[in-house]
Design a protein around this motif. Structure first.
Motif, short mmCIF file in Angstrom:
data_model
loop_
_atom_site.label_atom_id
_atom_site.label_comp_id
_atom_site.label_asym_id
_atom_site.label_seq_id
_atom_site.Cartn_x
_atom_site.Cartn_y
_atom_site.Cartn_z
N SER A 195 37.44 41.24 52.68
CA SER A 195 38.86 41.37 53.25
C SER A 195 39.90 41.69 52.54
O SER A 195 39.91 41.08 51.22
N ASP A 196 40.95 42.30 52.99
CA ASP A 196 42.23 42.45 52.34
C ASP A 196 42.83 41.05 51.90
O ASP A 196 43.64 40.96 50.76
N ALA A 197 42.77 40.15 52.81
CA ALA A 197 43.46 38.85 52.49
C ALA A 197 42.96 37.94 51.34
O ALA A 197 43.44 37.57 50.39
N VAL A 198 41.48 38.23 51.20
CA VAL A 198 40.76 37.30 50.03
C VAL A 198 41.20 38.15 48.67
O VAL A 198 41.17 37.95 47.68
N ALA A 199 40.98 39.59 48.97
CA ALA A 199 41.11 40.55 47.74
C ALA A 199 42.38 40.10 47.25
O ALA A 199 42.91 40.29 46.11
N ALA A 200 43.63 40.08 48.19
CA ALA A 200 45.05 39.82 47.57
C ALA A 200 45.09 38.73 46.76
O ALA A 200 45.77 38.47 45.91
N ARG A 201 44.36 37.42 47.04
CA ARG A 201 44.50 36.47 46.41
C ARG A 201 43.85 36.59 44.99
O ARG A 201 44.35 36.05 44.04
N ILE A 206 44.11 37.57 39.16
CA ILE A 206 44.03 38.85 38.10
C ILE A 206 45.20 38.87 37.12
O ILE A 206 45.07 39.03 36.08
N CYS A 207 46.42 39.24 37.77
CA CYS A 207 47.70 39.52 36.96
C CYS A 207 48.44 38.37 36.66
O CYS A 207 49.57 38.51 36.48
N ASP A 208 48.03 37.17 37.00
CA ASP A 208 48.81 35.93 36.63
C ASP A 208 49.14 35.87 35.27
O ASP A 208 47.95 35.95 34.49
N PRO A 209 50.22 35.59 34.57
CA PRO A 209 50.26 35.69 33.23
C PRO A 209 49.60 34.58 32.54
O PRO A 209 48.71 34.56 31.41
N GLU A 210 49.63 33.75 33.12
CA GLU A 210 49.19 32.12 32.62
C GLU A 210 47.51 32.35 32.41
O GLU A 210 46.85 32.02 31.66
N ALA A 224 38.67 49.06 31.55
CA ALA A 224 37.34 49.17 31.74
C ALA A 224 37.14 48.90 33.38
O ALA A 224 36.54 49.64 34.19
N ALA A 225 38.02 47.67 33.82
CA ALA A 225 37.83 47.65 35.28
C ALA A 225 38.61 48.57 35.97
O ALA A 225 38.40 48.80 37.08
N TYR A 226 39.85 48.95 35.39
CA TYR A 226 40.67 50.04 36.14
C TYR A 226 39.95 51.27 36.41
O TYR A 226 40.00 51.70 37.65
N ARG A 227 39.08 51.65 35.54
CA ARG A 227 38.17 52.81 35.50
C ARG A 227 37.15 52.88 36.66
O ARG A 227 36.87 53.84 37.20
N SER A 231 38.82 50.93 44.46
CA SER A 231 40.03 50.91 45.41
C SER A 231 41.23 50.86 44.83
O SER A 231 41.44 50.10 43.72
N LEU A 232 42.41 51.59 45.54
CA LEU A 232 43.71 51.33 44.95
C LEU A 232 44.31 49.99 45.09
O LEU A 232 45.19 49.75 44.09
N ARG A 233 43.69 49.03 45.81
CA ARG A 233 44.25 47.72 46.00
C ARG A 233 44.39 46.87 44.53
O ARG A 233 44.94 46.09 44.53
N TRP A 234 43.44 47.55 43.72
CA TRP A 234 43.32 46.78 42.35
C TRP A 234 44.13 47.43 41.10
O TRP A 234 44.33 46.80 40.23
N ALA A 235 44.58 48.64 41.52
CA ALA A 235 45.28 49.30 40.34
C ALA A 235 46.55 48.56 39.95
O ALA A 235 46.71 48.43 38.62
N TYR A 236 47.54 48.31 40.52
CA TYR A 236 48.64 47.78 40.18
C TYR A 236 48.43 46.42 39.54
O TYR A 236 48.93 45.96 38.36
N PRO A 237 47.51 45.49 40.39
CA PRO A 237 46.99 44.08 39.48
C PRO A 237 46.69 44.24 38.05
O PRO A 237 46.97 43.42 37.20
N LEU A 238 45.76 45.30 38.12
CA LEU A 238 45.10 45.37 36.82
C LEU A 238 46.07 46.06 35.64
O LEU A 238 45.90 45.64 34.59
#
Length: 418
Positions: A195-201, A206-210, A224-227, A231-238
């Protein structure tokens, strides 16, 4: 002044500079592309081959990890028996654990976890559940917490369920997955319909600096993950994660020349199942170093060579779009053309120079200037001398690879990893 320079020369002779672990013997031989390469000693040849393979295993889909599962012929308990491990007197709990590990491998039906170890006890309880009841436990109330409490990894869960890893199974284990495990499974999440809700978490982690810093995640892993993630929902976080991972790269002082091999032989994948090839891994490595350096010239080379434009603070992914496929491997002319009094030269390559030369592709760089080569393929011959003075060769791209330059320039030798 003449006496001072003479004394410096004497001191340098008495106290040689730092050395890298990969050394050449001085012998010459033909490489795979018809050029002339430097012969490495046996230990260095084995080291480079092993490290290059390990790098492939640590890319997006490959891992060098021997998980301690029943499917493995050699387990943690066997290691304890071989090395005759003794518990630390300051850690009395190790004694029970060291007794349990061999029992679990050889007598799993009677092995009893240490009474005070909640994780092992919870794990044992899950393993004893009948197969028909397991999916209901995972997808029911408190399923995610129970998996986390038992230390159940996603790999173990897939086998334990003895059924498909559907959206509900993934959603139960995602909460307890590490950052790198999340990055490696984005495509699986999409294919299962998480689901989008779980994917958002998951994306937030994934993109948390710490989290990126703690995972020691490097730019080419995010690429590698970006390629591979559809789904585009991962592009910006990666992309954000990739940016944060630049903090793991040393900020080199002075002027640096970074040469990235984009020849045909670099387009093979890092591993049999990896979506990332050596050319792009090299380009990300080089771009990351250039973006962090005080003053760097970033150059791609093959049959020809050319500068690669970049701006401070720019996305590595944008810089990567400017690299091309440049055919052969004229390392000699690339170095000759672009070296302009830099303080150091870094070359990321498979060392398969395809143009004739006398075993030293770096001959146009003064001996007083350090040259660092990263070999991504583990081939037998080197393109330059290595091991003495200011010529150093390393295998693979890892967290250690980024640390080597500052260590060597601080006068610390790069030692063997074992």
């Amino acid at each position: 002044m003449a006496r001072f320079n003479q004394r410096v020369t004497q001191l340098r002779s008495a106290f040689p500079g730092p050395a890298s672990p990969v050394t050449t013997t001085g012998g010459l031989a033909a490489n795979h592309q018809g050029g002339t390469g430097r012969v490495r000693d046996g230990r260095s040849e084995l080291f480079l081959l092993a490290v290059a393979d390990f790098v492939a295993q640590e890319t997006f889909y490959e891992s060098g990890e021997k998980y301690d599962t029943a499917s493995k012929g050699f387990r943690f308990g066997d290691v304890l028996n071989l090395v005759h491990a003794a518990p630390d007197p300051a850690k009395p709990w190790q004694g029970e654990l060291f007794r349990y590990a061999p029992d679990r491998g050889h007598r799993p039906e009677s092995a009893v976890p240490p009474a005070g170890d909640r994780t092992l006890t919870a794990h044992r309880a899950l393993m004893e559940l009948p197969v028909a009841e397991r999916r209901a436990v995972v997808t029911g109330p408190g399923g995610a917490e129970r998996l986390a409490g038992a230390g159940m990894t996603w790999e173990a869960l897939a086998g334990w369920l003895q059924g498909p890893m559907d959206a509900e199974a993934w959603e139960a284990v995602i909460a307890s997955m590490g950052t790198m495990a999340l990055v490696r499974n984005l495509r699986n999440f999409d294919e299962a319909g998480v689901s989008d809700a779980v994917a958002a978490r998951a994306a937030a982690r994934i993109c948390d600096p710490e989290a990126v810093a703690a995972s020691r995640q490097f730019p080419f892993r995010s690429l590698a993950a970006y390629r591979h993630a559809p789904s585009l929902r991962w592009a910006y976080p990666l992309e954000r994660a990739l940016g944060h991972s630049l903090n793991q790269v040393p900020a080199l002082p002075g002027r640096t020349l970074v040469l990235v091999d984009r020849s045909g032989s670099m387009w093979s994948p890092l591993s049999g199942r990896s979506q990332l090839n050596r050319a792009d891994a090299a380009a990300v490595f080089g771009a990351a170093l250039a973006l962090r350096a005080a003053d760097a010239d970033l150059v791609e080379f093959g049959t020809t060579s050319a500068p690669v434009a970049y701006r401070t603070g720019e996305s590595v992914l944008k810089v990567l779009e400017r690299f091309g496929n440049l055919g052969g491997t004229d390392t000699v002319r690339a170095v000759e053309r672009h070296y302009r009094g830099h303080d150091r030269v870094l070359i990321v390559t498979d060392e398969q120079a395809s143009y004739p030369f006398r075993g030293d592709a770096t001959r146009s760089v003064p001996d007083t200037v350090p040259v660092y080569t990263w070999n991504l393929a583990g081939y037998r011959l080197g393109h330059a001398p290595s091991g003495d003075g200011n010529r150093h060769t390393f295998g693979g791209l890892s967290d250690a690879a980024f640390r080597m330059v500052p260590l060597l320039e601080a006068g610390v030798s790069a030692d063997w990893p074992w």
